[in-house]
Design an enzyme around this catalytic site. Structure first.
Site, PDB file in Angstrom:
ATOM      1  N   CYS A   4       5.458   7.350  -1.312  1.00 17.66           N
ATOM      2  CA  CYS A   4       5.968   6.451  -2.355  1.00 17.66           C
ATOM      3  C   CYS A   4       6.161   5.088  -1.733  1.00 17.66           C
ATOM      4  O   CYS A   4       7.097   4.885  -0.943  1.00 17.66           O
ATOM      5  CB  CYS A   4       7.288   6.989  -2.918  1.00 17.66           C
ATOM      6  SG  CYS A   4       8.068   5.880  -4.106  1.00 17.66           S
ATOM      7  N   CYS A  41       4.394   1.119  -9.333  1.00 11.62           N
ATOM      8  CA  CYS A  41       4.149   2.224  -8.404  1.00 11.62           C
ATOM      9  C   CYS A  41       3.528   1.603  -7.159  1.00 11.62           C
ATOM     10  O   CYS A  41       2.452   1.000  -7.225  1.00 11.62           O
ATOM     11  CB  CYS A  41       3.216   3.258  -9.034  1.00 11.62           C
ATOM     12  SG  CYS A  41       2.646   4.535  -7.873  1.00 11.62           S
TER      13      CYS A  41
END
Length: 325
Positions: free
Chosen positions: A77, A226
């Site tokens: 992430c 993201c």
């Protein structure tokens, strides 16, 4: 169990960060999943895209594990890694650290501000692979580059890559949110093609070395940003668009902006993702795992840095204009 946490975000991609490096917490794998589902819920929980567990590591200064709001664990992430990098850098009083993730140990550092008043952190996004099997993606071809995926759409072309999270990227003239939502849901209900799901991003070239990206994130849905998707989109924009290697690409998103630098050495790509790791507030939560109940104590907000980030967010939104709907 009483758990201290920091609510934080990278480009509006928000997380609950829990320190297992210095705190004596001991979570089972089921408890990690339960915490994510319970606390990330935006209607009944604290509300976030996921939980970042900052853990001790034998390979680096720290280890990061990230669980999505549906309880699944992500390979990596990018936005969360910046928040973890900030936490570890400040905790250890260093300017550079290495963070262990599932697929690699990644270099992280504090770098020049991407916007006035915004402390900025750079994280490495790798390994990068265009092999369909690395996503995994079940197709006849070894690679999918600027091709139609018939099961998704006959009108859009996609490029598939892992960074190491799985992504498919489509460059288009106008990003339509309803279409992205439809395609993202469809892609994540196609186990015959994407057995582990996939992140779907639509990209618009705003000008040379400046793009707008919006993503349907696997396990989350539509997100403000993201990190790995913005990194993957930047790479694809150097292959199929006008953007340049070794040059900061400004990536605008609905939660703010980041810079991505795409490098290529001996036919291998790597990406640096540079952006904020903003703390919203800190607090303590009492969790009863047996009854699936919790109570959040008083919150202490980081008002000054939140106000500064609002200025960056306003600038980013002014850059988007009417480019998405």
């Amino acid at each position: 169990m009483q758990i201290e946490f920091i609510k934080c975000h990278g480009s509006g991609n928000d997380f609950i960060m829990i320190d297992e490096m210095t705190k004596n917490y001991s979570f089972t794998e089921q408890q990690r999943k339960d915490l994510s589902i319970l606390l990330c819920n935006r209607q009944e929980g604290i509300g976030s895209d996921g939980i970042l567990f900052v853990m001790p590591s034998e390979k680096a200064e720290a280890r990061m594990r990230m669980f999505n709001s549906d309880g699944t664990e992500a390979e990596m992430c990018g936005n969360g890694l910046r928040c973890v990098a900030r936490y570890v850098i400040e905790k250890l009083r260093k300017t550079e650290v290495a963070i262990e993730t599932e697929k690699a140990v990644l270099a992280s550092s504090q770098v020049a501000e991407i916007y006035p008043g915004i402390d900025t952190f750079s994280v490495a996004i790798e390994p990068v692979s265009f092999e369909a099997s690395s996503l995994p993606m079940t197709v006849k071809e070894e690679q999918v580059v600027d091709q139609v995926i018939p099961e998704l759409s006959n009108e859009r072309t996609f490029t598939a890559l892992s960074v190491p999270n799985p992504h498919i990227i489509s460059i288009m003239d106008e990003v339509l949110q309803d279409e992205l939502l439809h395609v993202g849901k469809k892609a994540n209900n196609l186990p015959a093609v994407f057995p582990k799901g996939v992140n779907v991003s639509f990209v618009k070239i705003l000008e040379k070395n400046k793009i707008f990206v919006q993503t349907y994130e696997r396990g989350v849905g539509l997100t403000n940003a993201c990190g790995t998707a913005m990194s993957a989109s930047s790479l694809v924009s150097t292959m199929l668009g006008p953007n340049e290697l070794d040059t900061p690409i400004v990536v605008i998103n609905k939660g703010g902006l980041v810079n991505c630098v795409v490098k290529k050495t001996d036919e291998r790509y790597s990406i640096q993702l540079r952006g904020n790791g903003t703390y919203v507030y800190k607090s303590v939560v009492d969790v009863n795992f047996d009854d699936k109940e919790f109570q959040v104590h008083e919150k202490t907000f980081f008002n000054e840095e939140n106000e500064k980030y609002q200025q960056l967010e306003g600038y980013a939104l002014s850059q988007i204009g009417g480019e998405s709907s």
